[in-house]
Write a protein that holds these residues in place. Sequence first.
Motif, PDB file in Angstrom:
ATOM      1  N   LEU A 169      -7.139   0.172  -8.383  1.00  0.00           N
ATOM      2  CA  LEU A 169      -7.420   1.362  -7.584  1.00  0.00           C
ATOM      3  C   LEU A 169      -6.110   1.868  -6.997  1.00  0.00           C
ATOM      4  N   VAL A 170      -6.043   3.166  -6.747  1.00  0.00           N
ATOM      5  CA  VAL A 170      -4.876   3.752  -6.094  1.00  0.00           C
ATOM      6  C   VAL A 170      -5.276   4.105  -4.667  1.00  0.00           C
ATOM      7  N   ARG A 171      -4.463   3.690  -3.706  1.00  0.00           N
ATOM      8  CA  ARG A 171      -4.745   3.931  -2.293  1.00  0.00           C
ATOM      9  C   ARG A 171      -3.482   4.408  -1.582  1.00  0.00           C
ATOM     10  N   VAL A 172      -3.675   4.997  -0.410  1.00  0.00           N
ATOM     11  CA  VAL A 172      -2.564   5.434   0.436  1.00  0.00           C
ATOM     12  C   VAL A 172      -2.493   4.503   1.639  1.00  0.00           C
ATOM     13  N   ARG A 173      -1.274   4.094   2.003  1.00  0.00           N
ATOM     14  CA  ARG A 173      -1.097   3.302   3.221  1.00  0.00           C
ATOM     15  C   ARG A 173       0.156   3.770   3.944  1.00  0.00           C
ATOM     16  N   GLU A 174       0.258   3.405   5.213  1.00  0.00           N
ATOM     17  CA  GLU A 174       1.450   3.750   5.976  1.00  0.00           C
ATOM     18  C   GLU A 174       2.628   2.920   5.485  1.00  0.00           C
ATOM     19  N   ARG A 175       3.792   3.519   5.496  1.00  0.00           N
ATOM     20  CA  ARG A 175       4.991   2.874   4.971  1.00  0.00           C
ATOM     21  C   ARG A 175       5.308   1.551   5.679  1.00  0.00           C
ATOM     22  N   LEU A 176       5.151   1.504   6.986  1.00  0.00           N
ATOM     23  CA  LEU A 176       5.539   0.324   7.751  1.00  0.00           C
ATOM     24  C   LEU A 176       4.418  -0.702   7.904  1.00  0.00           C
ATOM     25  N   ALA A 177       3.248  -0.408   7.370  1.00  0.00           N
ATOM     26  CA  ALA A 177       2.111  -1.332   7.482  1.00  0.00           C
ATOM     27  C   ALA A 177       2.297  -2.530   6.543  1.00  0.00           C
ATOM     28  N   ASP A 178       1.513  -3.575   6.798  1.00  0.00           N
ATOM     29  CA  ASP A 178       1.528  -4.741   5.914  1.00  0.00           C
ATOM     30  C   ASP A 178       0.951  -4.363   4.554  1.00  0.00           C
ATOM     31  N   LYS A 179       1.156  -5.241   3.576  1.00  0.00           N
ATOM     32  CA  LYS A 179       0.585  -4.990   2.248  1.00  0.00           C
ATOM     33  C   LYS A 179      -0.929  -4.872   2.351  1.00  0.00           C
ATOM     34  N   LEU A 180      -1.478  -4.015   1.517  1.00  0.00           N
ATOM     35  CA  LEU A 180      -2.894  -3.685   1.577  1.00  0.00           C
ATOM     36  C   LEU A 180      -3.756  -4.807   1.001  1.00  0.00           C
ATOM     37  N   GLU A 181      -4.821  -5.164   1.721  1.00  0.00           N
ATOM     38  CA  GLU A 181      -5.847  -6.093   1.244  1.00  0.00           C
ATOM     39  C   GLU A 181      -7.183  -5.587   1.755  1.00  0.00           C
ATOM     40  N   PHE A 182      -8.156  -5.451   0.866  1.00  0.00           N
ATOM     41  CA  PHE A 182      -9.466  -4.960   1.282  1.00  0.00           C
ATOM     42  C   PHE A 182     -10.530  -5.423   0.299  1.00  0.00           C
ATOM     43  N   ILE A 183     -11.782  -5.395   0.764  1.00  0.00           N
ATOM     44  CA  ILE A 183     -12.923  -5.748  -0.080  1.00  0.00           C
ATOM     45  C   ILE A 183     -13.576  -4.456  -0.543  1.00  0.00           C
ATOM     46  N   TYR A 184     -13.829  -4.367  -1.849  1.00  0.00           N
ATOM     47  CA  TYR A 184     -14.364  -3.143  -2.438  1.00  0.00           C
ATOM     48  C   TYR A 184     -15.193  -3.514  -3.662  1.00  0.00           C
ATOM     49  N   PHE A 185     -16.093  -2.639  -4.047  1.00  0.00           N
ATOM     50  CA  PHE A 185     -16.953  -2.890  -5.199  1.00  0.00           C
ATOM     51  C   PHE A 185     -16.150  -2.834  -6.498  1.00  0.00           C
ATOM     52  N   ASP A 186     -16.265  -3.878  -7.302  1.00  0.00           N
ATOM     53  CA  ASP A 186     -15.579  -3.961  -8.593  1.00  0.00           C
ATOM     54  C   ASP A 186     -16.579  -3.632  -9.701  1.00  0.00           C
ATOM     55  N   PRO A 187     -16.403  -2.515 -10.403  1.00  0.00           N
ATOM     56  CA  PRO A 187     -17.370  -2.118 -11.428  1.00  0.00           C
ATOM     57  C   PRO A 187     -17.395  -3.044 -12.646  1.00  0.00           C
ATOM     58  N   TYR A 188     -16.338  -3.796 -12.896  1.00  0.00           N
ATOM     59  CA  TYR A 188     -16.310  -4.690 -14.055  1.00  0.00           C
ATOM     60  C   TYR A 188     -17.268  -5.861 -13.892  1.00  0.00           C
ATOM     61  N   ILE A 189     -17.381  -6.387 -12.678  1.00  0.00           N
ATOM     62  CA  ILE A 189     -18.245  -7.553 -12.451  1.00  0.00           C
ATOM     63  C   ILE A 189     -19.477  -7.215 -11.610  1.00  0.00           C
TER      64      ILE A 189
END
Length: 53
Positions: A18-38
Amino acid sequence: MSMHVLVVAESIISGHRLVRVRERLADKLEFIYFDPYIQQKTLYKEKKKLHSL
């Protein structure tokens, strides 16, 4: 200077991306989201930065 970056997040289970937007100075992105493959919710982690916004 841009305050946000476009990043690619990848499912740790299936590799779905997935492509997401985050703030430049924030920590690396981690999130829970629906995966269509599984057909389940799974953890996505930031893989790489694409470019500044």
